[in-house]
Design an enzyme around this catalytic site. Structure first.
Site, PDB file in Angstrom:
ATOM      1  N   CYS A   1     -11.389   3.088  -4.760  1.00 40.98           N
ATOM      2  CA  CYS A   1     -10.500   2.965  -3.602  1.00 40.98           C
ATOM      3  C   CYS A   1     -11.116   3.616  -2.363  1.00 40.98           C
ATOM      4  CB  CYS A   1      -9.130   3.543  -3.931  1.00 40.98           C
ATOM      5  SG  CYS A   1      -7.981   3.492  -2.549  1.00 40.98           S
TER       6      CYS A   1
ATOM      7  N   GLU B   1      -9.536  -3.730  -6.083  1.00 44.64           N
ATOM      8  CA  GLU B   1      -9.515  -3.557  -4.627  1.00 44.64           C
ATOM      9  C   GLU B   1      -9.618  -4.909  -3.929  1.00 44.64           C
ATOM     10  OE1 GLU B   1      -9.160  -1.054  -2.385  1.00 44.64           O
ATOM     11  OE2 GLU B   1      -8.495   0.179  -4.054  1.00 44.64           O
TER      12      GLU B   1
ATOM     13  N   ASP C   1       0.828  -1.211   0.000  1.00 45.05           N
ATOM     14  CA  ASP C   1       0.000   0.000   0.000  1.00 45.05           C
ATOM     15  C   ASP C   1       0.858   1.255   0.000  1.00 45.05           C
ATOM     16  OD1 ASP C   1      -2.758   0.708  -0.171  1.00 45.05           O
ATOM     17  OD2 ASP C   1      -2.632   1.562   1.835  1.00 45.05           O
TER      18      ASP C   1
END
Length: 229
Positions: free
Chosen positions: A137, A208, A44
């Site tokens: 997101c 995702e 991330d």
């Protein structure tokens, strides 16, 4: 129904899968494996750096200075604010966040997701395409977090509950602005281009899901039996 609402409605089956997949369910119960946390944070950190870069590509395409100002603020949030959510996960594994993300990972699913966003930013003139690739997101995190806080299975004794607290509110303004821009920028599109935008939104929602899944399973590139870092 507004087009932004149509996109969200179409994404619900994917979001249902995300919520019920092991990563979110283990977070909910306060038992996410440490290795999944390490992998997620490393991946991330790389993803958010590129997300900030894509915001910069989006800025020249938005219709007003108010949106420009908001997007600049979002870049700053990625740099500073969202680290708070990462710190929660680092606290869970009892390891400094900066130490965890010193090592980078760039797995196939993350690579595919980032390139999907860049493609829409570079190849499509209308900013709606870029927004469609980016909007799932914050939307997925918002929806998942709000649902978790109302789930009786949530382990409030775990520090992981604070992750849901953070995302239950911090994404609200961004989702609202992206919805507004989506409706505005698609108002004069024909049905064919709207369908392209919709597919991009749904593809990012799937990305995702894959991002959480790759973190849980520590996904790696397979080069014919050899492991390369």
């Amino acid at each position: 129904m507004k087009f932004s609402e149509e996109l969200k409605e179409a994404s619900q089956p994917i979001i249902e899968d995300i919520y019920n997949d092991p990563f979110i369910q283990d977070m909910l119960h306060g038992k996410l494996p440490n290795e999944a946390v390490y992998f997620y944070l490393k991946a991330d950190a790389s993803y958010l750096r590129e997300f900030a870069n894509i915001y910069a590509l989006l800025i020249p395409k938005v219709p007003s200075l108010d949106e420009v100002k908001f997007l600049v603020e979002q870049i700053q949030f990625i740099v500073d604010g969202e680290v708070e959510a990462h710190e929660i996960l680092a606290d869970y594994v009892n390891k400094p966040y900066e130490e965890i993300v010193t090592e980078k990972v760039w797995p196939p699913s993350g690579d595919h997701y980032i390139k999907h966003m860049y493609y829409n930013a570079y190849a499509k003139e209308n900013a709606a395409h870029t927004i469609a690739a980016m909007a799932p997101c914050p939307y997925v995190y918002q929806v998942i977090a709000k649902r978790a806080l109302n789930d009786n299975a949530l382990n409030r004794d775990s520090v992981l509950a604070k992750w849901f607290d953070f995302y239950s509110t911090e994404m609200d303004d961004l989702v609202d602005v992206m919805d507004k821009l989506m409706d505005q920028l698609t108002a004069d599109m024909d049905d064919k281009e709207r369908q392209e935008v919709k597919e991009s939104f749904l593809q990012s929602t799937i990305h995702e899901r894959n991002f959480f899944g790759m973190s849980y399973n520590q996904e790696a590139w397979n080069y014919g039996g050899q492991t390369h870092e």
